[in-house]
Scaffold this motif. Sequence first.
Motif, PDB file in Angstrom:
ATOM      1  N   TYR B 471      -5.402  -6.533   4.650  1.00 23.00           N
ATOM      2  CA  TYR B 471      -6.201  -6.465   3.437  1.00 23.00           C
ATOM      3  C   TYR B 471      -6.246  -7.850   2.818  1.00 23.00           C
ATOM      4  CZ  TYR B 471      -8.511  -5.025  -0.601  1.00 23.00           C
ATOM      5  OH  TYR B 471      -9.476  -4.939  -1.555  1.00 23.00           O
ATOM      6  N   ASP B 472      -7.388  -8.178   2.230  1.00 26.15           N
ATOM      7  CA  ASP B 472      -7.418  -9.486   1.545  1.00 26.15           C
ATOM      8  C   ASP B 472      -7.019  -9.278   0.086  1.00 26.15           C
ATOM      9  OD1 ASP B 472     -11.017  -9.605   2.000  1.00 26.15           O
ATOM     10  OD2 ASP B 472      -9.776  -8.139   1.012  1.00 26.15           O
ATOM     11  N   GLY B 473      -7.913  -9.547  -0.826  1.00 28.27           N
ATOM     12  CA  GLY B 473      -7.604  -9.245  -2.221  1.00 28.27           C
ATOM     13  C   GLY B 473      -6.405  -9.982  -2.762  1.00 28.27           C
ATOM     14  N   THR B 547      -2.764  -8.638  -9.919  1.00 22.70           N
ATOM     15  CA  THR B 547      -1.438  -9.248  -9.801  1.00 22.70           C
ATOM     16  C   THR B 547      -1.548 -10.637  -9.177  1.00 22.70           C
ATOM     17  OG1 THR B 547      -0.483  -7.065  -9.551  1.00 22.70           O
ATOM     18  CG2 THR B 547       0.862  -8.917  -8.826  1.00 22.70           C
ATOM     19  N   ALA B 548      -2.359 -10.726  -8.139  1.00 21.57           N
ATOM     20  CA  ALA B 548      -2.453 -11.989  -7.412  1.00 21.57           C
ATOM     21  C   ALA B 548      -3.146 -13.076  -8.230  1.00 21.57           C
ATOM     22  CB  ALA B 548      -3.189 -11.778  -6.097  1.00 21.57           C
ATOM     23  N   VAL B 666       3.888   0.522  -7.882  1.00 15.22           N
ATOM     24  CA  VAL B 666       3.444   0.221  -6.515  1.00 15.22           C
ATOM     25  C   VAL B 666       3.402   1.508  -5.692  1.00 15.22           C
ATOM     26  CG1 VAL B 666       3.985  -1.026  -4.402  1.00 15.22           C
ATOM     27  CG2 VAL B 666       4.229  -2.159  -6.600  1.00 15.22           C
ATOM     28  N   ASP B 667       4.459   2.331  -5.821  1.00 15.83           N
ATOM     29  CA  ASP B 667       4.468   3.591  -5.074  1.00 15.83           C
ATOM     30  C   ASP B 667       3.248   4.442  -5.442  1.00 15.83           C
ATOM     31  OD1 ASP B 667       6.790   2.792  -3.930  1.00 15.83           O
ATOM     32  OD2 ASP B 667       8.099   4.211  -4.966  1.00 15.83           O
ATOM     33  N   SER B 668       2.872   4.423  -6.710  1.00 15.37           N
ATOM     34  CA  SER B 668       1.694   5.205  -7.143  1.00 15.37           C
ATOM     35  C   SER B 668       0.443   4.793  -6.387  1.00 15.37           C
ATOM     36  CB  SER B 668       1.435   5.002  -8.636  1.00 15.37           C
ATOM     37  OG  SER B 668       2.515   5.476  -9.377  1.00 15.37           O
ATOM     38  N   GLN B 669       0.356   3.515  -6.048  1.00 10.64           N
ATOM     39  CA  GLN B 669      -0.816   3.058  -5.301  1.00 10.64           C
ATOM     40  C   GLN B 669      -0.797   3.585  -3.864  1.00 10.64           C
ATOM     41  OE1 GLN B 669      -3.459   1.707  -6.720  1.00 10.64           O
ATOM     42  NE2 GLN B 669      -2.325   1.906  -8.632  1.00 10.64           N
ATOM     43  N   SER B 729       6.007 -14.269  -5.976  1.00  9.12           N
ATOM     44  CA  SER B 729       5.523 -13.855  -4.643  1.00  9.12           C
ATOM     45  C   SER B 729       4.654 -12.597  -4.657  1.00  9.12           C
ATOM     46  CB  SER B 729       6.670 -13.609  -3.648  1.00  9.12           C
ATOM     47  OG  SER B 729       7.359 -14.791  -3.405  1.00  9.12           O
ATOM     48  N   ALA B 730       4.387 -12.006  -5.824  1.00 13.12           N
ATOM     49  CA  ALA B 730       3.733 -10.700  -5.876  1.00 13.12           C
ATOM     50  C   ALA B 730       2.246 -10.789  -5.541  1.00 13.12           C
ATOM     51  CB  ALA B 730       3.907 -10.083  -7.256  1.00 13.12           C
ATOM     52  N   LYS B 731       1.847  -9.991  -4.546  1.00 11.45           N
ATOM     53  CA  LYS B 731       0.446  -9.946  -4.111  1.00 11.45           C
ATOM     54  C   LYS B 731      -0.125  -8.553  -4.309  1.00 11.45           C
ATOM     55  CE  LYS B 731       1.600 -11.703  -0.108  1.00 11.45           C
ATOM     56  NZ  LYS B 731       1.565 -12.263   1.242  1.00 11.45           N
ATOM     57  N   ALA B 732      -1.188  -8.271  -3.574  1.00 14.76           N
ATOM     58  CA  ALA B 732      -1.990  -7.083  -3.846  1.00 14.76           C
ATOM     59  C   ALA B 732      -1.449  -5.826  -3.186  1.00 14.76           C
ATOM     60  CB  ALA B 732      -3.415  -7.328  -3.350  1.00 14.76           C
ATOM     61  N   VAL B 733      -1.690  -4.686  -3.829  1.00 16.15           N
ATOM     62  CA  VAL B 733      -1.405  -3.399  -3.212  1.00 16.15           C
ATOM     63  C   VAL B 733      -2.510  -2.377  -3.459  1.00 16.15           C
ATOM     64  CG1 VAL B 733      -0.009  -2.579  -5.159  1.00 16.15           C
ATOM     65  CG2 VAL B 733       0.294  -1.555  -2.930  1.00 16.15           C
ATOM     66  N   GLY B 734      -3.181  -2.438  -4.604  1.00 17.02           N
ATOM     67  CA  GLY B 734      -4.039  -1.352  -5.086  1.00 17.02           C
ATOM     68  C   GLY B 734      -4.895  -0.649  -4.061  1.00 17.02           C
TER      69      GLY B 734
END
Lengths: 339, 775
Positions: B471-473, B547-548, B666-669, B729-734
Amino acid sequence: MLYEIPQIEHVNARSTEEAIYWLSRYGDKAKVIAGGTDLLSLIKDKINGPQMPIPEVLINIKTIPEMDRIDYSPGKGLSIGATTTLYDIESSNEVREKFGMLADAAHEVATNQIRNMGTIGGNLVQRPWCWYFRVPQFNCYKKGGPQCYAISGSHKYYFSMLGLGVCVMAHPSDTAPALMALGAEIVVAGESGQRRVPIDGFFLGPQEVFETVLKPNEIITEVFIPEQPPNTRGSFLKSRLRGTWDFALSSVAARLQITNGSYDDAKIILGGVAPFPFRVPLAEDALRGKRVDEEVISLAAAVAVKRAHPLAQNGYKVPLTQNLVKRALMSASGLEAEV
Amino acid sequence: MTEAKLLVQGIPPEPLDRPFTVIGHSISRIDGVEKVSGTAEYAGDIQLPNMLCAKILRCPHAHARILKIDTSKAEALPGVKAVISRNNFPDWLTYWYLIPQFAFPEIVSYVGQEVAAVAAVDIDTAERALKLIEVDYQELPAVFDPEEALKPTSQKVTPLDVPDSTCPRAPAAWPVGNLYEGKTDIHTRGDIAKGFQDADVVIEEVYNTSYQFHATLQTRSSVIDWDGENMTVHDSCQGVWQVSQDIAKSLGLPMEKVRVVVKYQGGGFGSKAGAQRYLHYASRLAMMAGRPVRIELTRPEEFISHPHRHATKTYLKMGVKRDGTLTAMEGRSILNLGVGSTYGNQKEKLIETAFELYECPNVKLEQVAVYTNTPLTGYMRSVMRAIGDFFLEAHMDRLAVEIGMDPLDLRMKNYAVFGDQVKKLPYSAKNLDKCMKISTDAIDWKHRDRFVEDNKNGPIKRGIGMASYMYDGVGMAPFKASADVVIKRNGTVEVLAGVVDIGGGQATMMAMLAAEELGVNVNSVKTVWGDTGPTQFAPGTHASRMTAEMGPAVVQAAANARKKLFELTAQRLSAEPIELRSALGKIQVSRDQQRSMSFEEACQLIPDGEEIRASGSRKPNPKDIVFHTFGSQACEVEVNTDTGAVRVLRVASAHELGKVLNPKLVDSQHYGGIIMGIGYTLLEDPEFDSKTGIMLNPDLHQYRIPTSLEVPEILPFNIEAPDPFFAYSAKAVGEAPIVPVAPSVRNAIYHAAGIWINSLPITPDAVLKALGKSK
């Protein structure tokens, strides 16, 4: 805010006679409302046609006291008032113990929320869930229009596999096949008093615009189910796309009478595959007098779909229904189906 | 973390130099109580004095020329305050993500396209007015199927998109025939012919995917207030600044005159990003009537009018050696764009996963986008990735079975190390191997043949499948992302962020970042969001970018604010600012922790009537590094071969995202993406009448989204790995967790029942047909 609902006059009827009086007086401007789960969605979506004007008056029959009741008389049978909710039916001990198939069928309807509102009478007289009927742009046969659009259009889910008639809707009711298997009578009141219609004669064929024999100024007041013989066993099974809030792709109500390991009698009704709850007498004959046995059941299940004549996109309903019939018969016969 | 790499404008902040106190904790979202208790106020709840209701007249035809519109009867109806149509706005362009679109073109190109709009004192009057508008249409032939539309003889569709070379999301040129910009997009490397010659096994398949609709809980609603000079839009959008840009441009107003406010947002999933068409009409009506206007779409309008995920068809051919080495890949993907799209931003995206995810020397992939007389398409949770992953990962399993190899081994055998296999560009971080291992271990992949015996008897068959994805984002130019942090004398902190919390917990996340940097408890931080008034320009909350992109900006702003506070505090603590540390509401001197004061006390040092305010801004990604996130899912399914029903029993979902700021969020995503993915895979089957183009199931009953009964056991795994470019370091998850659901479920169906199904959704009819039980 339900902005889509137009201004409608609302009358609370206090008695059956009063409801019929208002119905006769307002004619086709009026509709009876009980749970409203079907009617209000039709109004909200502006579904109308030459034979179904958007109502201007709603006659509420939930305010009629004797309409909401479940009375069981041992030896005689079960009388259910027309405005009794599906939830009350599925959770009644008497219904569950004596007429379990009906409790199962009521439980399979839609969602908790809809069963809390929806009534047994409404479940029998609900309109088609064909998607051409349920969008306003198509003036289909069931709205009083010239033709069925589903036959040559899109008909994967809520459609008949029996190739009967002008319209290819599949009758959506879950309780109707169960009631038919149980030999119910529908009590109807009109201007000239009451009549009792055996459920076998209650539903009309696909040549008709309306699905039942109910006339515009008549209402269902009661559903009566005769006491079942002690050796009766039943099963209702429903197949659908989603675990809840879905009509049947196919359903089966099977009522068997078994003595000494043989079938005395059988009734098999299919739902969701024909324009009306569809009885399959040849499959019943395949059981009558035979030993309770998986091979006999398999044969009856095959016979049950013999008359099928599916449309281009719903051929899958044939094996699906055959498998459901088999599972329902196995279960009602007390045999363990292979799982 | 190597601070020097944090993607911010100017000097990156000093490192924290202490363990986290807020980050990494499962803090409940700060707007949760308002939402579940029903006190949250959404745009549709807003009542203003003198407010009018707007309704839109929609075209009943799939393709028609408007010969004449007569609105005089509608205008004469008492209670009607404004009527708009091509009579008074023939050349009006609306903007969606700055993509120009015709507002009231002469030719209407799909069923449901806007023809006129009215504002009236109440909804009944507005409805009656619509009925009084007389439109003469000349019907034109319509084309719905993209392959049909590609033929030279096809009817030409008039798209709503207007080419604009200055907007990266708009088409740069008019279509030729019905082909977007008159050309396809091709990704290629190596020598295809040679690649297929080298292969031991070559497999060709065709994959179809259906439209998917967002089916948001909240139907689109807005209230527009116009005072003759300034406009305030109370909206349900995903990007306040983007809507402000679009509406200002559409109405010819300066951007500072259009304030956009979102208090709470009831679900968007990509569909509420940018100013949608209905909002332009309602805003124009408010200006004309000089009164506030409220508009709310009905559920059928929701389906018909808002841009949804594209339907696609992909022809894919791949070659592999017996040892599992991929030798060649050739594919052609055809996308149904409908009458318009944000497609400019999605060129090449559908084929990118297949191009990059595995090492393969010879590749040619073509992406073909076609206009048809069907509704608008656009952003939706992993809009292209979910499709591109489906055909690639489905094909990988097919190849594995053909050469008798474990599908997981085939994936590891062709693991791609580089982000660009020709230029050998590195990824900023990639731990897909770890994701694959963790997700497959979680459902005991090694013993996946444990079902074989049981599957021999009875109609219920169980199986296990997997799929990987990228995934990008993770922060894309050219968007600007800035944030402010304010410390007040009373000890409270505000994060000012011009974004929208779309339900993912973005406001909570930003409060946590600021709290960590400032060393305060998260409940002393308030995030001010969803309002262009007090905030700086920020991105819309879509493409999993919050987040990113906002993370580094918030960290920088908070660190700068902390620095200013320490400058005030240092003297009082007889220390240098650089010696101070703060955590959980306490400021200490690092070499002598006895010397300390509370954060509140420190704030008292701010001069009366003043506050500390600091800014942070993200800078674009560097070009020589590839930024992606990765993941893998493995699932267990049950196929009923009597009924054709498929149930997903368990999903293990591993996603690599750098750092987990808040595990619960994050788990919710994972949960949301998987549930939405199950709908896409098994249930959601939008149907259009093939003759008229009319949608047959624009409702939540026959367009079936999953209910709680369809939700499997979900095992989320969040894989952390340093990626110094992002905030801690936090990146995307959604969006990512929806991506592999369809291929992994489809692969598990094969494992269970021995049938390959290549079209979505996988409904009982398809299963029974594949089993050979029906025609």
